[in-house]
Design an enzyme around this catalytic site. Structure first.
Site, PDB file in Angstrom:
ATOM      1  N   ALA A   1       0.762  -1.270   0.024  1.00  0.00           N
ATOM      2  CA  ALA A   1      -0.196   0.073  -0.076  1.00  0.00           C
ATOM      3  C   ALA A   1       0.805   1.270   0.103  1.00  0.00           C
ATOM      4  CB  ALA A   1      -0.884  -0.111   1.247  1.00  0.00           C
ATOM      5  N   GLU A   2       1.943   1.105   0.949  1.00  0.00           N
ATOM      6  CA  GLU A   2       2.702   2.331   0.866  1.00  0.00           C
ATOM      7  C   GLU A   2       4.102   1.974   1.044  1.00  0.00           C
ATOM      8  OE1 GLU A   2      -0.538   5.047   0.981  1.00  0.00           O
ATOM      9  OE2 GLU A   2      -0.063   3.292   2.186  1.00  0.00           O
ATOM     10  N   THR A   3       5.216   2.664   0.389  1.00  0.00           N
ATOM     11  CA  THR A   3       6.551   2.582   1.068  1.00  0.00           C
ATOM     12  C   THR A   3       6.972   3.704   1.408  1.00  0.00           C
ATOM     13  OG1 THR A   3       6.812   0.958  -0.870  1.00  0.00           O
ATOM     14  CG2 THR A   3       9.004   2.206  -0.055  1.00  0.00           C
TER      15      THR A   3
END
Length: 269
Positions: free
Chosen positions: A43-45
């Site tokens: 979903a996010e880095t």
């Protein structure tokens, strides 16, 4: 360059929300950051680098989904703080400079980390035509969550309705900048949570986010007003699931959870 995958808002592997974390010397060009986030495909880095001493923040922090940069992200901030504290790169509260201002992550005695985030400014809106069909449930209340997240917060009838949602993600994309937060009061608070939610963010490439810290900057004030208590616990009832402890303090909301590093390796590109 070391890269880590951290499960956030959980105290056990393979639950909560996974985030990539990279500690950098500086930010490379945006295309490289986006390519890494696309390769990680969570979903996010989170990308972070140390700032000079004496400023208002200790580390710069940016977040990318597989398709775009976002203005606010809770679980990847928790993951980044977990890596900084766990590796000894930082001691004590971490001040992050971000697109949403300075965010502070404070380690707690029980091993959890508390994030100090801006409270979402909730604005009631008319129920948009078609949102019930796209979501698969009739909204009771709809609110805009403001510019940091750009979501539509939708209250539905009960916990069972939240758990049973099977939305049309393509159709949902037309109703908000990022996506839809669906929520209801907990059926049985003795289970350890006060409200439930699920988050669908098709506009940033995430059909369902496992556990969303930033969404709780809206969920916390919404349910604190309803339930008459500033401190609550939310269950995000995705297949991976996770708990977020919240406390509303005026224009700031505290989000508390654990994190677990599950993968550590070398980025060669």
């Amino acid at each position: 360059m070391r890269i880590r995958i951290v499960d956030a808002f959980t105290d056990r592997p393979f639950a909560g929300n996974p985030a990539g974390v990279l500690l950098l010397d500086s930010f490379p060009d945006d295309a490289w950051l986006q390519n890494v986030a696309r390769e990680v495909n969570h979903a996010e880095t989170a990308f972070t680098h140390r700032l000079p001493d004496g400023g208002e923040a200790d580390w710069a922090l940016r977040w990318f989904t597989p398709t775009t940069e976002v203005a606010l992200c809770g679980h990847a901030t928790l993951a980044a703080a977990h890596v900084l504290l766990g590796t000894g790169a930082h001691e004590g509260p971490v001040r992050f400079a971000t697109r949403s201002g300075v965010l502070i992550a404070t380690p707690d005695a029980d091993g959890s980390i508390t994030l100090d985030f801006p409270t979402a400014p909730l604005t009631p809106v008319e129920i948009p035509d078609g949102v019930a069909e796209a979501l698969g449930a009739q909204p009771l209340t709809t609110l805009d969550t403001g510019p940091n997240t750009g979501d539509l917060l939708v209250e539905v009838a009960d916990e069972k309705t939240v758990l049973g949602l099977a939305p049309d993600h393509k159709a949902l994309a037309r109703y908000s900048e990022r996506g839809i937060i669906a929520t209801a009061r907990a059926e049985d608070p003795s289970r350890g949570y006060d409200f439930v939610s699920r988050c669908f963010f098709p506009n940033v490439g995430i059909d369902e986010d496992p556990v969303t810290g930033s969404a709780h900057t809206a969920l916390a004030p919404f349910w604190s007003e309803r339930l008459g208590r500033p401190a609550l616990t939310g269950l995000q009832a995705s297949p991976r699931s996770g708990l977020v402890r919240t406390e509303v303090r005026g224009d700031r909301t505290l989000l508390t959870g654990h994190a677990v590093t599950v993968i550590e390796g070398e980025l060669l590109a």
